[in-house]
Design an enzyme around this catalytic site. Structure first.
Site, PDB file in Angstrom:
ATOM      1  N   TRP A 209      54.923   2.317 -56.119  1.00 48.63           N
ATOM      2  CA  TRP A 209      56.143   2.897 -56.649  1.00 48.63           C
ATOM      3  C   TRP A 209      56.711   2.174 -57.644  1.00 48.63           C
ATOM      4  CZ3 TRP A 209      61.230   0.732 -56.444  1.00 48.63           C
ATOM      5  CH2 TRP A 209      62.230   1.650 -56.883  1.00 48.63           C
ATOM      6  N   ASP A 377      69.668  14.827 -57.091  1.00 42.49           N
ATOM      7  CA  ASP A 377      70.105  15.038 -55.736  1.00 42.49           C
ATOM      8  C   ASP A 377      71.341  14.781 -55.394  1.00 42.49           C
ATOM      9  OD1 ASP A 377      69.497  14.580 -52.989  1.00 42.49           O
ATOM     10  OD2 ASP A 377      68.429  12.858 -53.276  1.00 42.49           O
ATOM     11  N   ARG A 453      62.272   7.204 -45.996  1.00 42.16           N
ATOM     12  CA  ARG A 453      63.231   7.549 -46.827  1.00 42.16           C
ATOM     13  C   ARG A 453      64.311   8.753 -45.775  1.00 42.16           C
ATOM     14  NH1 ARG A 453      65.510  10.632 -52.270  1.00 42.16           N
ATOM     15  NH2 ARG A 453      66.767   8.856 -52.771  1.00 42.16           N
ATOM     16  N   LYS A 486      63.753  20.361 -61.287  1.00 44.49           N
ATOM     17  CA  LYS A 486      63.219  18.992 -60.957  1.00 44.49           C
ATOM     18  C   LYS A 486      62.393  18.892 -59.525  1.00 44.49           C
ATOM     19  CE  LYS A 486      63.800  14.029 -60.824  1.00 44.49           C
ATOM     20  NZ  LYS A 486      64.822  13.000 -61.345  1.00 44.49           N
ATOM     21  N   ASP A 488      61.157  17.307 -56.689  1.00 49.50           N
ATOM     22  CA  ASP A 488      60.825  15.858 -56.061  1.00 49.50           C
ATOM     23  C   ASP A 488      60.029  16.070 -54.761  1.00 49.50           C
ATOM     24  OD1 ASP A 488      60.971  13.176 -56.027  1.00 49.50           O
ATOM     25  OD2 ASP A 488      63.150  13.205 -56.249  1.00 49.50           O
ATOM     26  N   ASN A 490      59.561  12.792 -51.903  1.00 50.85           N
ATOM     27  CA  ASN A 490      59.785  11.443 -51.628  1.00 50.85           C
ATOM     28  C   ASN A 490      59.224  10.836 -50.405  1.00 50.85           C
ATOM     29  OD1 ASN A 490      61.351  10.537 -54.022  1.00 50.85           O
ATOM     30  ND2 ASN A 490      62.633  12.295 -53.438  1.00 50.85           N
ATOM     31  N   CYS A 536      57.941  15.490 -59.902  1.00 46.01           N
ATOM     32  CA  CYS A 536      58.618  14.294 -59.667  1.00 46.01           C
ATOM     33  C   CYS A 536      58.092  13.798 -58.161  1.00 46.01           C
ATOM     34  CB  CYS A 536      60.106  14.100 -59.736  1.00 46.01           C
ATOM     35  SG  CYS A 536      60.749  12.613 -59.472  1.00 46.01           S
ATOM     36  N   ASP A 558      60.179   5.876 -61.568  1.00 47.27           N
ATOM     37  CA  ASP A 558      61.410   5.797 -61.367  1.00 47.27           C
ATOM     38  C   ASP A 558      61.673   4.420 -61.967  1.00 47.27           C
ATOM     39  OD1 ASP A 558      62.484   7.903 -59.841  1.00 47.27           O
ATOM     40  OD2 ASP A 558      62.009   6.984 -57.965  1.00 47.27           O
TER      41      ASP A 558
HETATM   42  C1  DGJ Z   1      63.450  10.186 -56.601  1.00 40.47           C
HETATM   43  C2  DGJ Z   1      63.307  10.691 -58.301  1.00 40.47           C
HETATM   44  O1  DGJ Z   1      62.128   9.749 -58.744  1.00 40.47           O
HETATM   45  C3  DGJ Z   1      64.475  10.058 -58.703  1.00 40.47           C
HETATM   46  O2  DGJ Z   1      64.496  10.484 -60.148  1.00 40.47           O
HETATM   47  C4  DGJ Z   1      65.530  11.065 -58.211  1.00 40.47           C
HETATM   48  O3  DGJ Z   1      65.374  12.390 -58.280  1.00 40.47           O
HETATM   49  C5  DGJ Z   1      65.845  10.589 -56.690  1.00 40.47           C
HETATM   50  N1  DGJ Z   1      64.493  10.732 -56.067  1.00 40.47           N
HETATM   51  C6  DGJ Z   1      66.825  11.479 -55.980  1.00 40.47           C
HETATM   52  O4  DGJ Z   1      66.880  11.376 -54.597  1.00 40.47           O
END
Ligand code: DGJ
Length: 740
Positions: A209, A377, A453, A486, A488, A490, A536, A558
């Site tokens: 990351w 977000d 997360r 966007k 995402d 995570n 993303c 990021d």
């Molecule tokens: C991870 C993304 O890479 C960031 O740019 C942002 O959108 C955050 N998540 C938001 O939770």
């Protein structure tokens, strides 16, 4: 002249030659019926006498082929060079495919059973892939191989697409059960081939990351050298790409062979050097955690691997991938459009914003010429931190009392278009969706659900789950003036099980989940073709060709620190064209590394990709605002180069203190050149920067940046002086135009 030539040196033993712009891929059927690799490299004229080169020579302890009682003298199963190797029939190297038969035994021996040559390139059902827009752009060879075992009924169809005027081959495999009993695929890679020697360097793009795609390169040695992801995503940690390079190959010369998987889930690939010092290369879905039940009549389609060849080093290899991926992988109207310069509120506000605050940032952005505002977000459910609300895709009225559409209208009133953040594949345990459907996440009964997360992963192998999320997301997109999303993602996958599948299909969940992700993406781009989607995944964790098919650009990392970004962007540029790479100017001290760099340097580094900002513009002083405005103007004046230009990497940030790159228009009448110094040293002068790709006889003037006028030969042979670079984090950017 056709791109695929088929010769028949002997009945039932065709030889196939696939002709690229400056390369040939060749394979053929060995007298044993096995499909063997012949050549992948520089141009080779089709010639039937080359069939004898399919022979391998035997080796001690290598099982041999017998015809009746006679030993086939020159053939060892373990020494032939295959196109799609199998297990448990005499080749002890890594197989590309394996099957558990109904009787519990493993193994295949695949014998040539026919072939076809088709114009263009057939689509891969349910999977992203490169494509041909007109039949004349490409030709596809399909070779059928059948399992030799009595009554097996297994048919493997290998597909090879060769594109006209390119040096790329797209390969994939389809496995069909034409027998009467069910079988289980235990591995089904996309492509393999056995190169004649091992004198290659293996180049890979591992990371973490905020440190994605650092370049690693090492000479091949005996045994296996694998890359792989078991995370359910292509991931930050591994990347579904590797290259085999001639040891002396560099940016501009030497043979380079690339392997790029068009897939966003688990991958496995790399090279294995065998006992005779030949190198097997293979790539595809990771066999760990993979099984696929094939009932009689069913087929399994692998994702595709894009093979690229260049005799002009890594720069030439990147050029092949850049052109193909921006022209025939990315799709939809945004493929050919200049992309908007954006401001994203994430690092400006994180979860703490109001409609007024967003509008204030948008107002400043509008004054600078920025074209798109992205609300990141925190706009939905009750999401004031990352512990809640994923899956509840309706606006948080406490935070935004007038709703998302109202925010969109306010943004539009400032002269910007509006974009919104989603994370469709996720669910927070603290969400209305989870309380209603606790079995909609991936999970294994009786086992704790591991969070990442504070979130779990939705089971996208279930069409009803994909449908429910799509319904929520599409409702917002239909109701608010949204031009950009966007997307995402995570966390990676754990407890990979589905409540909807029977025991014998649990091994399919990883891949079915990704098919669900693609089904969601397909629906989105079909219903909202005008939507610009930026991929993303915690930055660039899923920046892969599979996602790029639907999302024409991807948030690169990021890590927004300008100096750390140099190495990340350099590695990313090996495969991906600059027009796919999201890059933003953020605040100082930088939020990830606490380093301070000038607005100019942050801007010049971000201008390497799809340019934008990610900070509170209302807090900038006059000088930074003026510089930001100038950066926006530069981005607009040079963004056509980002889309069409050829990238030349001039200095590798990992092997010195300097990073430098340039983009040149196809007509060679315009270029931008950027050089960034990391740390200054005393009594140190950089050698001039030798440019590439210009017209040596043309005269160029710098229209923005350090003043000067030079001829192309001077710029390429003597270079641009870098004496002005003398302090930490300094940078220079020249915008060159040909003058009459
Ligand atoms: C991870 C993304 O890479 C960031 O740019 C942002 O959108 C955050 N998540 C938001 O939770």
């Amino acid at each position: 002249m056709s791109l695929v030539t088929v010769l028949s040196p002997a009945p039932g033993q065709p030889l196939f030659f696939l002709r690229g712009a400056a390369s040939t891929y060749a394979c053929g059927v060995h007298p044993s019926g096995l499909l063997c690799h012949l050549h992948w490299g520089g141009p080779l004229a089709p010639d039937a006498s080359l069939a004898e080169r399919l022979e391998s020579g035997a080796a001690a302890f290598s099982p041999e082929r017998r015809r009746g009682a006679a030993l086939w003298p020159k053939t060892g199963y373990d020494t032939l060079r295959y196109e799609y190797p199998t297990a448990n029939t005499g080749d002890f190297r890594e197989p590309a495919v394996d099957v558990r038969h109904a009787d519990g035994t493993h193994g295949l021996r695949l014998i040539y059973a026919g072939h076809r040559v088709l114009p263009g390139k057939p689509a891969l059902p349910g999977l992203p892939a490169t494509y041909a827009e007109a039949p004349a752009e490409a030709e596809t060879l399909e070779v059928d191989l059948r399992d030799e075992r009595e009554n097996s009924g297994i048919l493997v169809t290998l597909s090879y697409t060769v594109f006209a005027d390119r040096d790329v081959i797209a390969r994939s495999a389809r496995i069909t059960n034409r027998g009467s009993a069910p079988i289980t695929l235990t591995r089904a890679l996309s492509a393999a081939l056995d190169l004649p020697h091992h004198r290659h360097d293996l180049l890979t793009l591992p990371g973490a990351w905020a440190r994605e795609r650092w370049v690693e390169r090492a000479a091949l040695r005996s045994g296996a050298q694998w890359i792989g992801s078991r995370r359910g995503a292509s991931s930050h940690q591994s990347h579904p790409f590797f290259a085999l390079l001639a040891p002396q190959a560099d940016e501009t010369q030497g043979e380079a062979r690339g392997f790029s998987l068009v897939y966003s889930g688990n991958h496995h690939g790399g090279a294995e050097v065998d006992q005779l010092f030949r190198a097997r290369a293979l790539l595809g879905i990771h066999p760990d955690g993979f099984e696929w039940h094939l009932a009689p009549g069913e087929s399994f389609q692998t994702p595709e691997v894009v093979l690229a060849f260049s005799a002009a080093g890594l720069g030439g290899l990147s050029g092949q991938y850049h052109r193909l991926y921006r022209e025939r992988l990315v799709r939809g109207p945004w493929r050919d459009r200049e992309r908007p310069i954006l401001i994203n509120n994430w690092e400006a506000t994180y979860f703490d914003f109001t409609a007024e605050k967003l509008a204030a940032i948008a107002r400043t952005a509008g004054a600078l010429g920025i074209e798109l505002f992205v609300l990141d977000d925190g706009w939905f459910g009750k999401r004031n931190d990352d512990t809640t609300s994923l899956g509840d895709w309706f606006v948080d009225r406490k935070k935004l009392p007038e709703g998302v559409a109202d925010v969109g209208r306010r943004i539009e009133a400032e002269g910007l278009r509006f974009g919104l953040w989603f994370e469709p594949e996720m669910i927070s345990p603290d969400s209305e969706l989870y309380r209603a459907h606790p079995d909609w996440c991936l999970h294994v009964p009786g086992r704790a659900r591991t969070e990442g997360r504070h979130q779990l992963v939705l089971d996208f192998s279930r069409p009803e789950v994909v449908d429910a999320i799509y319904t929520q997301v599409a409702k917002i997109l239909r109701e608010a003036p949204i031009g950009y999303v966007k997307w995402d993602m995570n966390r990676h996958l754990t407890e990979v099980g589905s409540a909807a599948l029977p025991p014998e299909r649990q091994g399919e969940v990883f891949h079915r989940h990704i098919l669900g992700v693609y089904a969601f993406a397909e629906r989105l781009v079909r219903e909202f073709p005008e939507l610009l989607i930026e991929g993303c995944s915690g930055g660039g964790g899923r920046y892969d060709p599979g996602m790029l098919h639907y999302t024409p650009q991807f948030w690169c990392s990021d890590n927004t620190d300008a100096i750390a970004r140099l190495r990340i962007q350099h590695g990313t540029s090996l495969v991906y064209p600059p027009c796919t790479m999201g890059a933003h100017v953020s605040a100082v001290p930088n939020h990830q590394l606490h380093r301070s760099t000038s607005m100019g340097t942050r801007g010049r580094v971000a201008l390497a990709g799809q340019f934008g900002f990610e900070l509170d513009l209302t807090k900038l002083d006059e000088a930074d605002l003026a510089e930001a405005k100038d950066l926006v103007e530069q981005a607009k004046r040079t963004r056509h180069l980002l889309r069409h230009g050829d990238l030349h990497r001039l200095a590798d940030p990992a092997s010195g203190n300097l990073a430098a790159w340039m983009l040149v228009s196809p007509e060679r009448d315009e270029a931008v050149v950027t050089a960034v110094l990391a740390l200054a040293e005393p009594n140190w002068r950089f050698a001039p920067l030798h440019l590439r790709g210009l017209d040596p006889t043309a005269r160029y003037r710098c229209v923005h940046g350090p003043e000067g006028e030079w001829t192309g030969d001077v710029l390429m042979e003597l270079g641009l002086p870098l004496d002005a670079l003398s302090q930490d984090f300094q940078s220079l950017r020249w915008h060159l135009r040909r003058i009459a």
